[in-house]
Design an enzyme around this catalytic site. Structure first.
Site, PDB file in Angstrom:
ATOM      1  N   GLY D 148       7.499  -4.039   3.394  1.00 43.74           N
ATOM      2  CA  GLY D 148       7.209  -3.099   2.319  1.00 43.74           C
ATOM      3  C   GLY D 148       7.933  -1.789   2.536  1.00 43.74           C
ATOM      4  N   CYS D 149       8.039  -0.992   1.464  1.00 41.13           N
ATOM      5  CA  CYS D 149       8.768   0.270   1.564  1.00 41.13           C
ATOM      6  C   CYS D 149       8.032   1.269   2.457  1.00 41.13           C
ATOM      7  CB  CYS D 149       9.027   0.857   0.176  1.00 41.13           C
ATOM      8  SG  CYS D 149       7.598   0.874  -0.922  1.00 41.13           S
ATOM      9  N   TYR D 150       6.734   1.471   2.195  1.00 43.90           N
ATOM     10  CA  TYR D 150       5.986   2.394   3.056  1.00 43.90           C
ATOM     11  C   TYR D 150       6.031   1.941   4.510  1.00 43.90           C
ATOM     12  CZ  TYR D 150       3.997   4.789  -1.050  1.00 43.90           C
ATOM     13  OH  TYR D 150       3.825   5.524  -2.201  1.00 43.90           O
ATOM     14  N   SER D 153       9.250   2.888   6.250  1.00 44.68           N
ATOM     15  CA  SER D 153       9.400   4.323   6.551  1.00 44.68           C
ATOM     16  C   SER D 153       8.496   4.768   7.698  1.00 44.68           C
ATOM     17  CB  SER D 153       9.116   5.160   5.295  1.00 44.68           C
ATOM     18  OG  SER D 153       7.725   5.248   5.043  1.00 44.68           O
TER      19      SER D 153
END
Lengths: 342, 342, 342, 342
Positions: D148-150, D153
């Site tokens: 996932g993107c979160y 990061s």
């Protein structure tokens, strides 16, 4: 073949865009970058997103170094300054000038709209770098005057129609809208996000914007008779993108006009006539120009819409396209991008 | 005097704007709000920023309740729906209709551009609510057709010039740009922030937008001869604001044109002719219309720019202004705002 | 009663916001506006949207004129400059200072974070103008230090919780996000729309932002024991709005925390504890502060979110609220707005 | 070698981003695109900017056609749907799944946060595709669960620090901010430009976002002891970009923490530890992750900031990076971009 490239005034928006495009170009390497303001610093200190990719030190302008190290120089300097520097290197290296200094054929017209021209003797050898129109001359040119962003968006649809006599040269009205990057990286209240953001305005009115003589020069050449336009530039609260809505008088049908453009651009790599209505987002970061048009049955007027990215086809992308032509490369080398969407 | 107000279709953007403006109006209270979609819920559940300020429950449309509880009703319903509901209450209460249903004098023209008109018999008593032009009729009206946003921005500068014969009725070109709120609160890819944001496009081309017959009707009336315009609406990636750039043919000087407008609007509370170039930000959230113009010495064409907030002077603000006139109040009551800047 | 108001440094964003709010205030008139940069010009030449509404000439600072013509002065000058000018008028006129000069009780702390304090002798009589906390002192104050925007957004939720011992004073983390207008009207690449637009970044990290000592001073006072916070401010690519996400350690339940705040603010006109999640748009242009919170069952940490408009409750709106208290007016006079939506 | 690629669910934002990246990839061609909603239409009718570059017809999902025509398939389908389709092709073709279906190792955890898992038997062979951490496993994988993107990061900065014991596993707080494209191309008021534009808000609070179990699973694995985080996701009014501000407890110095990350990522092509503060604009359209950090001398807490483009390193860019690893290509093939600036 690897072409050695110099960039004068590399830290502004057109310089940054050149570096982005040349980074992925298969046939070039950048060997020289100058900056009047930041010389001695690594360019990645000024444009931080270049860190790791491109850290070359910015140098002072040095004509002899340029002649030794560069095959072609892009000048991203402001008009007036640009011609002074180009005068010292032209002849030895090829030059694409992104300023207005060599766009206007007539030095007296240049003087009227800009300032006294310091090198009128160089004007005859400069070629106007609108690639789809002047490709043959550009291939043999050593000094190319890269067109302005507004002129590019206006001339690409109008020149073929005027050349073929499909539209009248009188009564042309151009209503253009540009993203803020067209104003450059300099500081002003007009580009403060709190003033330009969430707003829209015209910033010139009447026959007063400096791109007008450039547009009229080329339309007049295409038409064979003097063309005078109405032109109003507006500021869109976005970074990149330019859309021109152009109103012309014509006795021809919509189908005839479209066919004329489609025929003219059938081999063009970056110009396309589309059915729907183009958005600036459709060309962002690319060298494309999209053109749409409509004409009512009873009206003697047609409406033409063109979109480009003002920093790419309107500046640095077209500059790279010119370079490709000047070195006999594939015209689209390093320019075959799909827009970053969304 | 406290006027009791009803709002039909209160949860859209024009409804929300009405509530904001009426909240600070010294002479009114809102006594009825309807919503087809959300009836039974407190309006502050749909428009959360109203919580604490305005929590009234949304009701179904109920003609007899409206007649008992309201002196005036604003209809923010879509065209077609609006006339059906208004037909049930008009006569008993005053009505300002923000839809297009009573703007077009000729039912057959309405039918051509919208749909078959269900109540052509009501058209003769409807007054076109462009306050600065039809103030006298509005003062005695019981049914006011609030103008469209584009027509407001175009008619305010052009009607005085046509009436006085200062400009020609032929060759009028209108290039308009609107914030996205003009598209309403409905969902579509065109209003998705990832598609509309950081972009700019025209969304109609040719003689196809529904505000054209409304504009032409009023220009024809002002001119005394049939007026046909070119009109291209564009989408600005901002929420509020509208700017129209208008090109007209005229033999008069810039000074004469400006003087004509200044004289016409010398008593107007919301219309101002300015020297510089207006931005939509200068009128955001206000009922103002700013007009600028320019004409070159040698040209037979003038360029006129007008800006309004499409939701205020272009919709709900003008609706409140109409209400003020209909009840003999100060025309600017509840509308004397300075824009939220920056 | 009509209060005569002076504004020092009237042409920046907080000055413009004061003029907007005071324009609709029932009990005041502006009688004096100064500008160091633009004195002699009409203010509407600098802030063009004021034309017609407010055209007063900007004057140089003149202490004796101010004493004659003003009951209260708002200072929108930068810190350091502000105290020098205020020192010349305080005692004769009431003052609300929007700079940081009188916010820090301890001159040595001020000196550490800003510069040497030129008037430490004035600090004892200055009242910290967080209206909901210091209302009683403000009513009798002649010099009010209007709080910073970040402190307002952090202190309103935290002070009641610390005062009542509901949360621990250790481990408070504040992650704040601000619209760009907080950076002021000055020019910098950081506020250029092409650099700040379509981007998001933190602009300070670690214990380095100047609002930290102000926040810690007030939290320490509320807690009774030294409070040290982590604080990271970020830049949102919007003009107005501020959101702080605050993480605290607590043994209490979500219900207890909410009840504490609800009880504390039950009479407050501008602070509201809400169920959903607030957006900056919900308070734009208003003096409101919305607070939400959540605490998991098993966690010893709660998350608190507060939103304000940095220019209104975070600056000029709170300044007007302070003025209202200082003159015994309704606390919400001139501040009862619904946000401009959308 | 030319790899044949299929894309399932090609018309959403991650599908469009894949097509953009693969278009310039030297070793692949797209041979199959499916869409449940638009099958039978050319993809350039749905994504108009592809016209001329990519006009392939969208097909229905057809397992046997895929097996014949594709070496690798990217699934951009929603979770739940994705696993059903992948189950029919895995084994025959390599798969990179951009949904959450194979990210969570424990089917019961997946069921708790998403829905009942239909293919728990496939979980053991899926590799979590965080390239810088699981590169070795990815090189031999046939089914990769793209992170996932979160999580991307958050995990890139935290995993090395936890693995080496430089930070404590307790008290980790993650305050994340995402551009709106993370919400996908579906329609909702939350993505309407008039509601999301010029605003900022948190959209989940407490321990409720579905990326939490994914983050905690990987942090727990890195730490060796259970990790539970606080996580608050916010919506930035921009299209692309994600910034996470992470607060951790540590006894180590800023220098030690930075050295740990620099050492860990010294060979990484896309992760860089920087001195200044990163903006989302610095990585837009690229596969980069920039990390900055700060720790006060007296504090036991460090602040870490990471930025990625949510659609590139946070989705389709990392998917291409995974493909490169799975086929033994240069990890950066087709991904070596400079951001479009400005």
């Amino acid at each position: 073949l690897t072409i050695s490239i110099g960039i004068l005034g590399a830290t502004g928006y057109t310089g940054a865009e050149l570096i982005r495009l040349l980074h992925s170009h298969p046939e070039v390497r950048i060997t020289y970058c100058s900056s009047r303001q930041y010389n001695g610093k690594p360019i990645s200190e000024i444009l931080e997103f270049l860190k790791g990719s491109y850290d070359r030190e910015l140098e002072e302008f040095d004509a002899s170094a340029i002649k030794k190290r560069c095959d072609l120089v892009f000048s991203c300097l402001p008009h007036g300054v640009s011609m002074e520097f180009i005068a010292q290197i032209t002849g030895s290296v090829k030059v694409v000038d992104l300023s207005a200094d060599f766009r206007i054929r007539d030095a007296s017209v240049y003087s009227e709209w800009y300032q006294k021209h310091a090198h009128p003797e160089m004007l005859p050898k400069a070629v106007y770098g609108l690639c789809e129109i002047y490709g043959d001359e550009i291939r043999h040119a050593t000094l190319v005057a890269n067109p302005g962003c507004y002129p590019t968006s206006v001339l690409l649809p109008l020149i073929p129609l005027l050349k073929s006599g499909m539209i009248e040269q009188d009564g042309i009205i151009v209503d253009s809208k540009s993203g803020v990057s067209g104003a450059g990286r300099g500081l002003s209240l007009n580009t403060h996000i709190c003033e330009a953001g969430e707003s829209f305005s015209a910033y010139k009115i009447g026959h007063s914007h400096r791109h007008i003589p450039e547009i009229e020069q080329e339309l007049t050449k295409a038409s064979g008779a003097p063309v005078s336009i109405e032109f109003t530039p507006h500021l869109i609260p976005i970074t990149r993108g330019m859309l021109s809505t152009i109103y012309v008088s014509t006795a021809r049908s919509e189908g005839e006009l479209k066919e004329c453009l489609q025929e003219f651009y059938k081999e063009a790599r970056f110009v396309r006539i589309i059915k729907g209505l183009p958005a600036t987002k459709d060309v962002r970061g690319t060298n494309r120009c999209l053109i749409a048009m409509s004409k009512g049955v009873h009206s003697g007027r047609a409406t033409i819409i063109s979109v480009i990215d003002n920093l790419t086809k309107g500046a640095s992308g077209q500059a790279v396209q010119n370079m490709n032509l000047m070195f006999g490369l594939d015209e689209a080398a390093g320019l075959d991008y799909i827009p970053v969407f969304p």
